[in-house]
Design an enzyme around this catalytic site. Structure first.
Site, PDB file in Angstrom:
ATOM      1  N   ARG A   1      39.305  37.013  43.570  1.00  0.00           N
ATOM      2  CA  ARG A   1      38.428  35.909  43.202  1.00  0.00           C
ATOM      3  C   ARG A   1      38.919  35.375  41.866  1.00  0.00           C
ATOM      4  O   ARG A   1      39.523  36.099  41.061  1.00  0.00           O
ATOM      5  CB  ARG A   1      36.980  36.373  43.069  1.00  0.00           C
TER       6      ARG A   1
ATOM      7  N   LYS B   1      32.209  41.578  42.045  1.00  0.00           N
ATOM      8  CA  LYS B   1      30.800  41.226  41.932  1.00  0.00           C
ATOM      9  C   LYS B   1      29.967  42.454  41.612  1.00  0.00           C
ATOM     10  O   LYS B   1      30.208  43.531  42.142  1.00  0.00           O
ATOM     11  CB  LYS B   1      30.308  40.594  43.246  1.00  0.00           C
TER      12      LYS B   1
ATOM     13  N   ARG C   1      42.737  33.215  48.218  1.00  0.00           N
ATOM     14  CA  ARG C   1      42.071  34.436  48.691  1.00  0.00           C
ATOM     15  C   ARG C   1      41.891  34.377  50.209  1.00  0.00           C
ATOM     16  O   ARG C   1      42.159  35.353  50.920  1.00  0.00           O
ATOM     17  CB  ARG C   1      40.727  34.570  47.984  1.00  0.00           C
TER      18      ARG C   1
ATOM     19  N   HIS D   1      34.498  43.093  50.219  1.00  0.00           N
ATOM     20  CA  HIS D   1      33.338  42.658  50.997  1.00  0.00           C
ATOM     21  C   HIS D   1      32.416  43.846  51.266  1.00  0.00           C
ATOM     22  O   HIS D   1      32.884  44.920  51.649  1.00  0.00           O
ATOM     23  CB  HIS D   1      33.766  42.067  52.342  1.00  0.00           C
TER      24      HIS D   1
ATOM     25  N   TYR E   1      37.930  35.950  59.446  1.00  0.00           N
ATOM     26  CA  TYR E   1      39.368  35.664  59.435  1.00  0.00           C
ATOM     27  C   TYR E   1      40.017  35.886  60.794  1.00  0.00           C
ATOM     28  O   TYR E   1      41.121  35.395  61.027  1.00  0.00           O
ATOM     29  CB  TYR E   1      40.062  36.501  58.353  1.00  0.00           C
TER      30      TYR E   1
END
Length: 298
Positions: free
Chosen positions: A148, A172, A247, A270, A279
């Site tokens: 990110r 995150k 990304r 994730h 994806y």
């Protein structure tokens, strides 16, 4: 009577200390509460008077401003967290937002670049300048590790383990993960760190940051966006791209190459594999092979 400012200060501390959220996430939650506060002032209601109907009317009110369903869903999620906090810290009996349903969100397939487009973007960088060498390294790391943009600009020298081909990033919620780094990214990281970065002495507090601007300070997210936008313009690329496009491309190309989804999930950070599964829908060859292999009419 509860004072909004006092409650928001307590909520901020809760998010920082107990939820361990990043500064960006904390600001997003506080902004959600600020919107509700402004609405309550408009309809002349105190915080204690907020009930489920009030929140429903608030959501109808902001919908008139053409706010996207995604933004509405995120806003409602923020308010649910806020009132759950009030239940914990202020002994509220119920969470008035708890039973409200978020708007249905369509699942968009992310835009990706093919290998030729990535090569063209990286090839357009002027490597005769120090900034060009830095920018080349940035794109190699973005595409080579699937970071990110916040993870990229916050990348630390002390978290580079190039001898064993890994880097550690803080994602995150300040969650850390290890990501393997490829030969190209390692090559340019070493050149940048040894030959280019020392030419811009780091400002106090930025000594451990990998990517610096000309003044020796940490690059901003906006600066990385502008670097990529200018490169896209220089090669006539009409796709709307951002750092996040690299990304998406990283993940898509791994899946196309046959990588295990669980491994890609770990590298991307994730929480749910359903996020990573998007994806598989980008890889048309993969979908075609599934039809060919399993459908009785194929």
């Amino acid at each position: 009577m509860m004072i909004w400012e006092d409650v928001k200060k307590d909520f901020k501390r809760y998010l920082q200390l107990e939820r361990n959220l990043s500064n960006n996430s904390v600001e997003a939650y506080l902004n959600d509460v600020h919107k509700l506060e402004a609405y309550c002032a408009y309809v002349k209601k105190s915080l204690e008077q907020v009930d489920r109907r009030t929140i429903q009317q608030f959501l109808i009110f902001i919908n008139d401003f053409n706010i996207s369903p995604y933004t509405q869903a995120r806003l409602l999620s923020g308010l649910k967290t806020f009132f759950a906090f009030l239940q914990i810290e202020y002994d509220w009996s119920t969470n008035p937002a708890e039973l409200l349903e978020s708007p249905r969100l369509s699942r968009k397939i992310p835009s990706v670049l093919n290998v030729q487009e990535i090569d063209a973007l990286i090839g357009a960088i002027d490597l005769s300048t120090n900034e060009g060498m830095r920018n080349k390294t940035i794109l190699e790391v973005l595409y080579g590790c699937g970071l990110r943009v916040s993870e990229l600009v916050g990348l630390k020298i002390s978290n580079l383990y190039l001898d064993v081909e890994f880097i550690k990033v803080e994602g995150k919620g300040n969650k850390e993960r290890l990501i393997p780094v490829g030969n190209q990214a390692i090559k340019y990281l070493k050149i940048y760190l040894n030959e280019v970065r020392p030419l811009s002495p780091a400002k106090p507090g930025h000594e451990d940051i990998v990517f610096l601007n000309r003044r020796g300070a940490q690059l901003t997210r906006v600066m990385v966006f502008l670097i990529i936008k200018d490169l896209a313009k220089s090669i006539g690329l009409t796709k709307t791209i951002s750092p996040h496009t690299f990304r998406h491309s990283f993940a898509s190309h791994l899946v196309e190459g046959g990588a295990d989804l669980r491994a890609v999930q770990d590298m991307l950070g994730h929480e749910s594999i359903t996020t990573t599964e998007i994806y598989t829908h980008i890889d048309k060859d993969y979908l075609q092979s599934v039809i060919t292999q399993y459908h009785p009419r194929s």
